[in-house]
Structure formats: C-alpha cells, structure tokens
Design a protein around this motif. Structure first.
Motif, short mmCIF file in Angstrom:
data_model
loop_
_atom_site.label_atom_id
_atom_site.label_comp_id
_atom_site.label_asym_id
_atom_site.label_seq_id
_atom_site.Cartn_x
_atom_site.Cartn_y
_atom_site.Cartn_z
N ALA A 160 0.84 -1.21 0.00
CA ALA A 160 0.00 0.00 0.00
C ALA A 160 0.87 1.25 0.00
CB ALA A 160 -0.93 0.00 1.21
N GLN A 161 1.96 1.21 0.77
CA GLN A 161 2.86 2.36 0.83
C GLN A 161 3.53 2.59 -0.53
OE1 GLN A 161 6.23 2.17 3.57
NE2 GLN A 161 5.72 4.24 4.21
N ASP A 162 3.96 1.52 -1.17
CA ASP A 162 4.57 1.64 -2.50
C ASP A 162 3.58 2.25 -3.50
OD1 ASP A 162 6.97 0.63 -1.61
OD2 ASP A 162 6.61 -1.42 -2.37
N GLU A 163 2.33 1.80 -3.43
CA GLU A 163 1.30 2.34 -4.32
C GLU A 163 1.08 3.83 -4.05
OE1 GLU A 163 -2.21 -0.11 -3.93
OE2 GLU A 163 -1.12 -1.89 -4.62
N LEU A 164 1.09 4.20 -2.78
CA LEU A 164 0.94 5.61 -2.40
C LEU A 164 2.08 6.44 -3.00
CD1 LEU A 164 -0.03 5.88 1.36
CD2 LEU A 164 -1.02 7.19 -0.50
N PHE A 165 3.31 5.93 -2.88
CA PHE A 165 4.48 6.64 -3.37
C PHE A 165 4.41 6.87 -4.88
CE2 PHE A 165 7.51 5.22 0.29
CZ PHE A 165 6.89 6.10 1.14
N GLU A 166 3.75 5.96 -5.59
CA GLU A 166 3.64 6.07 -7.04
C GLU A 166 2.55 7.03 -7.49
OE1 GLU A 166 5.76 4.54 -9.26
OE2 GLU A 166 6.84 3.99 -7.42
N MET A 167 1.63 7.35 -6.57
CA MET A 167 0.51 8.22 -6.93
C MET A 167 0.96 9.64 -7.23
SD MET A 167 -2.51 7.27 -4.29
CE MET A 167 -3.43 5.76 -4.44
N SER A 168 0.14 10.33 -7.99
CA SER A 168 0.41 11.73 -8.31
C SER A 168 -0.74 12.57 -7.74
CB SER A 168 0.48 11.90 -9.83
OG SER A 168 0.79 13.22 -10.15
N PHE A 169 -0.38 13.68 -7.13
CA PHE A 169 -1.35 14.58 -6.53
C PHE A 169 -1.18 15.96 -7.16
CE2 PHE A 169 -0.47 11.21 -3.59
CZ PHE A 169 -1.68 10.91 -3.00
N GLU A 170 -2.28 16.66 -7.33
CA GLU A 170 -2.23 17.97 -7.99
C GLU A 170 -3.14 18.95 -7.27
OE1 GLU A 170 -3.92 19.53 -12.16
OE2 GLU A 170 -2.37 17.99 -12.37
N ALA A 171 -2.64 20.17 -7.11
CA ALA A 171 -3.46 21.23 -6.51
C ALA A 171 -3.15 22.53 -7.24
CB ALA A 171 -3.16 21.38 -5.03
N SER A 172 -4.17 23.37 -7.35
CA SER A 172 -3.94 24.66 -7.99
C SER A 172 -4.53 25.78 -7.15
CB SER A 172 -4.48 24.68 -9.42
OG SER A 172 -5.85 24.41 -9.42
N ALA A 173 -4.07 26.99 -7.43
CA ALA A 173 -4.54 28.17 -6.71
C ALA A 173 -4.74 29.29 -7.72
CB ALA A 173 -3.53 28.57 -5.64
N GLY A 174 -5.52 30.26 -7.32
CA GLY A 174 -5.76 31.41 -8.20
C GLY A 174 -6.52 31.03 -9.45
N GLY A 175 -7.47 30.11 -9.31
CA GLY A 175 -8.26 29.70 -10.47
C GLY A 175 -7.42 29.00 -11.52
N LYS B 7 5.82 13.06 -1.12
CA LYS B 7 5.84 14.50 -0.84
C LYS B 7 6.97 15.20 -1.58
CE LYS B 7 3.56 14.47 3.63
NZ LYS B 7 3.62 14.93 5.02
N GLU B 8 7.32 14.69 -2.74
CA GLU B 8 8.31 15.35 -3.60
C GLU B 8 7.55 16.12 -4.67
OE1 GLU B 8 11.73 11.84 -3.35
OE2 GLU B 8 10.29 11.82 -5.00
N ILE B 9 7.85 17.41 -4.79
CA ILE B 9 7.21 18.24 -5.82
C ILE B 9 7.81 17.83 -7.16
CG2 ILE B 9 6.76 20.59 -6.61
CD1 ILE B 9 5.52 19.90 -3.82
N THR B 10 6.94 17.42 -8.08
CA THR B 10 7.43 16.94 -9.37
C THR B 10 7.21 17.94 -10.50
OG1 THR B 10 5.34 15.76 -9.75
CG2 THR B 10 7.16 14.50 -8.76
N ASP B 11 6.31 18.92 -10.27
CA ASP B 11 6.05 19.90 -11.31
C ASP B 11 5.38 21.13 -10.71
OD1 ASP B 11 6.00 20.96 -13.90
OD2 ASP B 11 4.07 20.03 -14.40
N VAL B 12 5.73 22.29 -11.25
CA VAL B 12 5.09 23.54 -10.88
C VAL B 12 4.78 24.25 -12.19
CG1 VAL B 12 5.32 25.79 -9.74
CG2 VAL B 12 6.32 23.75 -8.69
N GLN B 13 3.51 24.60 -12.38
CA GLN B 13 3.11 25.31 -13.60
C GLN B 13 2.57 26.68 -13.19
OE1 GLN B 13 0.29 22.66 -15.39
NE2 GLN B 13 1.74 20.97 -15.40
N ILE B 14 3.07 27.71 -13.87
CA ILE B 14 2.64 29.08 -13.57
C ILE B 14 2.18 29.72 -14.88
CG2 ILE B 14 3.37 31.34 -12.71
CD1 ILE B 14 5.53 29.82 -11.06
#
Length: 104
Positions: A22-37, A48-55
């Motif tokens: 389960a932990q390995d599967e969690l580590f492989e997951m990708s999470f995304e959040a945005s701000a300012g619409g 918890k490693e940031i893999t991408d930042v789009q501005i």
C-alpha cells in the motif's frame, strides 16, 4: 499456545507485506493542486516530492511578486494536505483497532 503464536506471526507478516504494498502504491501516486483559479498548479508524488510547478504567464507581475508567492504556497500546502489525507486513510486501515503509537 505455540501454534497460536506462529499463526499470529504469519498474520503480522501478511499485514506488513500488505502495508508495504500500500505504501509503494501511495508513493507512485500523483497529486495535484492549484490556486488562483488554475494560475498556479503544483504536482507532487506520494513521497511529498514536488514533481512539477506550472505558472500561467498572466499571473507573473513584477510589481506583485507577493501574490505569485502566495499562490505557490497555497497550491503547495494544498497538495501536501491531499497527500497526508490519502496516506492517513490508506495506511489507517492497517492500524485500526491496534493501539500502536508512532504508526502513521
């Protein structure tokens, strides 16, 4: 009594293997959040490693760097919160009913 102990150890090993999976599967997951619409988007993995930042270009204003910083902070904190919530719900299933301090 000895057979009972062996059975319990097998169950624990089985549970530990499922936890690691389960932990390995969690580590492989990708999470995304945005701000300012959607002006700033932060992507992270389950470690918890940031893999991408789009501005978006429109949000880059040399006269208002603080707003851009705030959006990046908001998106980053949001993505980290998502990871924590998913980790707690996923790994929490293994510790339900067990009173084991220090486990997740």
């Amino acid at each position: 009594m000895k057979g009972n102990m062996n059975n319990m150890m097998k169950q624990m090993q089985k549970m530990q293997k499922k936890m690691m999976q389960a932990q390995d599967e969690l580590f492989e997951m990708s999470f995304e959040a945005s701000a300012g619409g959607g002006m700033v988007t932060v992507v992270a993995n389950g470690k918890k490693e940031i893999t991408d930042v789009q501005i978006k270009e429109e949000v880059v204003d040399p006269d208002d760097i603080e707003m851009l910083q705030d959006l990046i902070l908001a998106a980053t904190n949001d993505v980290l919160k998502q990871i924590d919530e998913k980790t707690n719900s996923t790994m929490g299933q293994f510790t339900k009913g067990l009173n084991m301090p220090g486990m997740f």
